[in-house]
Scaffold this motif. Structure first.
Motif, PDB file in Angstrom:
ATOM      1  N   VAL A 362      11.150 -13.073  -0.455  1.00 36.39           N
ATOM      2  CA  VAL A 362      12.113 -12.361  -1.296  1.00 36.39           C
ATOM      3  C   VAL A 362      11.531 -11.066  -1.856  1.00 36.39           C
ATOM      4  N   HIS A 363      10.345 -10.674  -1.378  1.00 37.08           N
ATOM      5  CA  HIS A 363       9.737  -9.437  -1.877  1.00 37.08           C
ATOM      6  C   HIS A 363       8.711  -8.926  -0.882  1.00 37.08           C
ATOM      7  N   VAL A 364       8.652  -7.599  -0.735  1.00 36.14           N
ATOM      8  CA  VAL A 364       7.529  -6.955  -0.056  1.00 36.14           C
ATOM      9  C   VAL A 364       7.013  -5.854  -0.966  1.00 36.14           C
ATOM     10  N   SER A 365       5.744  -5.575  -0.848  1.00 36.40           N
ATOM     11  CA  SER A 365       5.124  -4.559  -1.696  1.00 36.40           C
ATOM     12  C   SER A 365       5.599  -3.161  -1.322  1.00 36.40           C
ATOM     13  N   GLY A 366       5.581  -2.276  -2.285  1.00 35.10           N
ATOM     14  CA  GLY A 366       5.897  -0.877  -2.037  1.00 35.10           C
ATOM     15  C   GLY A 366       4.672  -0.033  -1.763  1.00 35.10           C
ATOM     16  N   HIS A 367       3.512  -0.671  -1.658  1.00 39.83           N
ATOM     17  CA  HIS A 367       2.256   0.075  -1.478  1.00 39.83           C
ATOM     18  C   HIS A 367       1.626  -0.248  -0.131  1.00 39.83           C
ATOM     19  N   PRO A 368       0.828   0.666   0.417  1.00 41.39           N
ATOM     20  CA  PRO A 368       0.307   0.479   1.766  1.00 41.39           C
ATOM     21  C   PRO A 368      -0.819  -0.543   1.837  1.00 41.39           C
ATOM     22  N   ALA A 369      -0.716  -1.450   2.799  1.00 39.65           N
ATOM     23  CA  ALA A 369      -1.840  -2.315   3.134  1.00 39.65           C
ATOM     24  C   ALA A 369      -2.788  -1.548   4.057  1.00 39.65           C
ATOM     25  N   ARG A 370      -3.834  -2.210   4.493  1.00 38.78           N
ATOM     26  CA  ARG A 370      -4.924  -1.502   5.171  1.00 38.78           C
ATOM     27  C   ARG A 370      -4.491  -0.840   6.484  1.00 38.78           C
ATOM     28  N   ASP A 371      -3.612  -1.492   7.234  1.00 37.12           N
ATOM     29  CA  ASP A 371      -3.172  -0.878   8.497  1.00 37.12           C
ATOM     30  C   ASP A 371      -2.436   0.434   8.243  1.00 37.12           C
ATOM     31  N   GLU A 372      -1.648   0.476   7.165  1.00 37.48           N
ATOM     32  CA  GLU A 372      -0.919   1.704   6.841  1.00 37.48           C
ATOM     33  C   GLU A 372      -1.865   2.797   6.339  1.00 37.48           C
ATOM     34  N   LEU A 373      -2.864   2.403   5.553  1.00 37.65           N
ATOM     35  CA  LEU A 373      -3.862   3.383   5.125  1.00 37.65           C
ATOM     36  C   LEU A 373      -4.566   3.997   6.335  1.00 37.65           C
ATOM     37  N   LYS A 374      -4.945   3.150   7.271  1.00 39.76           N
ATOM     38  CA  LYS A 374      -5.627   3.651   8.466  1.00 39.76           C
ATOM     39  C   LYS A 374      -4.718   4.588   9.259  1.00 39.76           C
ATOM     40  N   LYS A 375      -3.442   4.248   9.333  1.00 37.66           N
ATOM     41  CA  LYS A 375      -2.509   5.103  10.075  1.00 37.66           C
ATOM     42  C   LYS A 375      -2.410   6.477   9.415  1.00 37.66           C
ATOM     43  N   LEU A 376      -2.306   6.509   8.087  1.00 44.78           N
ATOM     44  CA  LEU A 376      -2.181   7.801   7.417  1.00 44.78           C
ATOM     45  C   LEU A 376      -3.458   8.623   7.584  1.00 44.78           C
ATOM     46  N   TYR A 377      -4.608   7.968   7.471  1.00 50.66           N
ATOM     47  CA  TYR A 377      -5.860   8.708   7.677  1.00 50.66           C
ATOM     48  C   TYR A 377      -5.939   9.267   9.096  1.00 50.66           C
ATOM     49  N   SER A 378      -5.446   8.516  10.079  1.00 48.75           N
ATOM     50  CA  SER A 378      -5.503   9.006  11.458  1.00 48.75           C
ATOM     51  C   SER A 378      -4.575  10.197  11.667  1.00 48.75           C
ATOM     52  N   LEU A 379      -3.491  10.276  10.882  1.00 50.52           N
ATOM     53  CA  LEU A 379      -2.573  11.411  10.989  1.00 50.52           C
ATOM     54  C   LEU A 379      -3.087  12.633  10.232  1.00 50.52           C
ATOM     55  N   VAL A 380      -3.559  12.419   9.010  1.00 52.14           N
ATOM     56  CA  VAL A 380      -3.889  13.537   8.114  1.00 52.14           C
ATOM     57  C   VAL A 380      -5.306  14.053   8.340  1.00 52.14           C
ATOM     58  N   LYS A 381      -6.231  13.151   8.668  1.00 50.89           N
ATOM     59  CA  LYS A 381      -7.628  13.513   8.951  1.00 50.89           C
ATOM     60  C   LYS A 381      -8.240  14.364   7.822  1.00 50.89           C
ATOM     61  N   PRO A 382      -8.167  13.908   6.582  1.00 52.57           N
ATOM     62  CA  PRO A 382      -8.749  14.705   5.491  1.00 52.57           C
ATOM     63  C   PRO A 382     -10.273  14.719   5.563  1.00 52.57           C
ATOM     64  N   ARG A 383     -10.875  15.854   5.192  1.00 49.67           N
ATOM     65  CA  ARG A 383     -12.348  15.907   5.127  1.00 49.67           C
ATOM     66  C   ARG A 383     -12.864  14.990   4.028  1.00 49.67           C
ATOM     67  N   PHE A 384     -12.150  14.979   2.907  1.00 45.29           N
ATOM     68  CA  PHE A 384     -12.586  14.185   1.755  1.00 45.29           C
ATOM     69  C   PHE A 384     -11.439  13.281   1.302  1.00 45.29           C
ATOM     70  N   ALA A 385     -11.791  12.127   0.768  1.00 43.98           N
ATOM     71  CA  ALA A 385     -10.803  11.163   0.282  1.00 43.98           C
ATOM     72  C   ALA A 385     -11.083  10.878  -1.189  1.00 43.98           C
ATOM     73  N   VAL A 386     -10.024  10.886  -2.005  1.00 39.92           N
ATOM     74  CA  VAL A 386     -10.140  10.590  -3.433  1.00 39.92           C
ATOM     75  C   VAL A 386      -9.216   9.408  -3.740  1.00 39.92           C
ATOM     76  N   PRO A 387      -9.743   8.194  -3.749  1.00 42.90           N
ATOM     77  CA  PRO A 387      -8.909   7.028  -4.055  1.00 42.90           C
ATOM     78  C   PRO A 387      -8.474   7.032  -5.530  1.00 42.90           C
ATOM     79  N   VAL A 388      -7.199   6.755  -5.777  1.00 40.13           N
ATOM     80  CA  VAL A 388      -6.670   6.640  -7.141  1.00 40.13           C
ATOM     81  C   VAL A 388      -5.709   5.455  -7.178  1.00 40.13           C
ATOM     82  N   HIS A 389      -5.178   5.186  -8.357  1.00 44.93           N
ATOM     83  CA  HIS A 389      -4.115   4.189  -8.536  1.00 44.93           C
ATOM     84  C   HIS A 389      -4.600   2.800  -8.125  1.00 44.93           C
ATOM     85  N   GLY A 390      -5.459   2.220  -8.948  1.00 47.11           N
ATOM     86  CA  GLY A 390      -5.948   0.874  -8.695  1.00 47.11           C
ATOM     87  C   GLY A 390      -7.133   0.569  -9.586  1.00 47.11           C
ATOM     88  N   GLU A 391      -7.532  -0.691  -9.631  1.00 41.80           N
ATOM     89  CA  GLU A 391      -8.738  -1.070 -10.340  1.00 41.80           C
ATOM     90  C   GLU A 391      -9.950  -0.602  -9.532  1.00 41.80           C
TER      91      GLU A 391
END
Length: 552
Positions: A362-391
């Motif tokens: 009855v629910h799915v998360s609105g935030h990306p799991a690891r496969d989605e994170l990997k997909k975005l990194y493969s598309l954007v290819k940033p030189r640097f990554a700044v993780p935010v929004h989490g513990e």
């Protein structure tokens, strides 16, 4: 390390920790751009503070350099502090049509709508603010029209993702614009400031379409009244619930002001067209039980929400009991577990069957799991990554994933000034200074510092109690009558101790030197000390003590 004004820097003033007080600032060549402005809840760890917002003092002191506030989406942890904090910032606000509609209602309730320059940017739109060239990029999330922001500057491009996921079938709105992300990657991205909420979760977050299929099958088989609680701005979820109810021959009523406001904004922006008009709360009780479904606020156990009142059987218009079903179509936000479980237990005690995402789809998360994170990194290819929004553990896991995907991660905390690039320098991003941050408590219409005197006193009262003594004296300081001592939460009304303490207070005051009793402040301080000692002997606690002195 030398500080350069001609630089590009990222400054989180709130949002890198577990409480979602998102307020982010980008500095480029001395100009400032703010992204999101959200609120959070105190929870069990800070019971004296129900609603908290980031302290904007550092940014407010520089509002002459602040070009605007850009909002990524309409969730409370990204938009909820706009109305209370805008009077200190007084800058234009830029957002999508749905977000603008939600924000207009909030600003109207605060009496600010006529003062704020609110600029609606079309989905995927582009605009410029000083040295910042901004582009909205469509993503999916549990709210309509979430946008990532590509921030182009002469020093390089930063992608600020906001909250996002890659849902192939989001039901409301279109899927994420993966081609726009790929184009950005081909162009070259200096850094990506990215959501870390589900960095520990393997696989994919799931699709709203899957929830709709399961919700339809689930509701069709239920008898009695059905209540579903979810986040008010999850319009796709509300549409799924309504369509499932319609398929089962049920009418739908909305319970809760935030739900009605979200519905109004959704219909204003062209959403919910497949859904019949919802019943008003006043009409719900007239519908036969097997033909009624209610959608209500309170999925996080909020004490004044519709679901909390229903669970406590104090709601003035609706009640649930034996044979009825309550579905929690949401996740537990950390810190809310105790309140939610208590509410679910109250519902079960009342005879309701309680269903959650732990036992039903009855629910799915609105935030990306690891496969989605990997997909975005493969598309954007940033030189640097700044993780935010989490513990911190989420940020660390995200950093490890980014490194695996070929980006260099940089971890920051609230108040860090992360220099991403500097004119004439090839140095890697680094924290070059810190700025003051903090949290304010939204207390009615007031903003109070979390560590200030008012909240500190409230915290002490919560754990040690408060005692008030009223004392009348004549001009010479002689006690008139018997002092009155009130100590709610420390003594019962029938207890003898308050009367004994009052007698002791009268004796101590009577024995004070005559000269001291002539000065109100000195007499009040002496009486307060005597009251503290009397309480300490009986309670072995240090309650907050107040003396009301009346000189007759």
């Amino acid at each position: 390390m030398q500080f350069h004004q001609e630089d590009l820097a990222f400054i989180p003033l709130g949002g890198t920790g577990e409480i979602g007080l998102n307020l982010n600032v980008y500095r480029c060549d001395g100009k400032l751009l703010a992204v999101d402005c959200g609120l959070g809840f105190g929870g069990a760890e800070q019971p004296e503070a129900e609603v908290m917002v980031p302290d904007p003092a550092w940014l407010a002191d520089r509002k002459d350099k602040l070009l605007g506030l850009v909002i990524t989406h309409a969730h409370e942890d990204h938009i909820g502090a706009v109305a209370p904090l805008w009077p200190q910032l007084r800058c234009p606000i830029y957002c999508s049509p749905f977000t603008a509609s939600v924000l207009r209602r909030k600003l109207g309730e605060a009496g600010l709508l006529g003062q704020v320059k609110l600029v609606t940017i079309p989905l995927g739109g582009r605009f410029e603010l000083g040295p910042f060239a901004l582009q909205f990029i469509r993503v999916t999330h549990s709210v309509p029209e979430p946008q990532s922001i590509a921030i182009r500057t002469r020093h390089g491009t930063v992608l600020h993702t906001g909250d996002w996921k890659l849902d192939p079938d989001p039901l409301v709105g279109e899927p994420a614009d993966e081609e726009a992300f790929a184009a950005l990657g081909r162009e070259g991205v200096l850094a990506m400031v990215c959501d870390s909420t589900n960095a520990l979760v393997e696989g994919h977050s799931g699709s709203e379409a899957e929830v709709r299929r399961n919700m339809t099958a689930l509701i069709r088989q239920l008898k009695g009244r059905v209540a579903v609680t979810c986040f008010a701005t999850n319009i796709a979820r509300i549409e799924s619930i309504a369509l499932a109810a319609q398929a089962a021959g049920r009418q739908v009523a909305l319970f809760g002001r935030s739900l009605r406001n979200a519905e109004a904004s959704a219909r204003e922006c062209g959403y919910l067209q497949q859904v019949q008009p919802f019943l008003h709360e006043d009409d719900a009780d007239d519908v036969p039980d097997d033909q009624l479904l209610i959608v209500c606020t309170g999925s996080q156990g909020e004490p004044r929400s519709a679901m909390a009142k229903i669970a406590a059987d104090t709601h003035p218009r609706i009640s649930l009991g034996e044979g009825d079903t309550v579905i929690f179509s949401s996740r537990m936000i950390p810190g809310n577990e105790r309140a939610i479980l208590r509410m679910q237990d109250e519902l079960a005690r009342g005879g309701c069957k309680v269903m959650t995402a732990d036992d039903h789809m009855v629910h799915v998360s609105g935030h990306p799991a690891r496969d989605e994170l990997k997909k975005l990194y493969s598309l954007v290819k940033p030189r640097f990554a700044v993780p935010v929004h989490g513990e911190w553990r989420h940020l660390q896991e995200h950093a490890a994933l980014a490194r695996e995907m070929g980006s260099t991660p940089v971890l920051v905390e609230d108040g860090d000034v992360l220099r991403l690039a500097s004119h004439g320098s090839n140095e890697a991003p680094d924290v070059v200074e810190g700025v003051p941050t903090g949290q304010l408590v939204l207390d009615g219409d007031r903003l109070l510092p979390l560590e200030g005197g008012v909240l500190g006193a409230r915290r002490r009262m919560l754990f040690n109690g408060v005692v008030v003594a009223s004392l009348a004296v004549d001009r010479q300081g002689r006690v008139l009558g018997t002092p009155q001592v009130s100590a709610p939460g420390l003594f019962d009304m029938a207890d003898a101790e308050p009367g004994q303490i009052a007698d002791e207070l009268a004796r101590v005051v009577g024995d004070l030197p005559p000269a001291l009793k002539q000065e109100d402040d000195l007499l009040r301080d002496a009486a307060r000390t005597a009251l503290r000692k009397a309480l300490g002997r009986r309670l072995r606690k240090r309650p907050s003590v107040e003396i009301h002195l009346l000189r007759v």
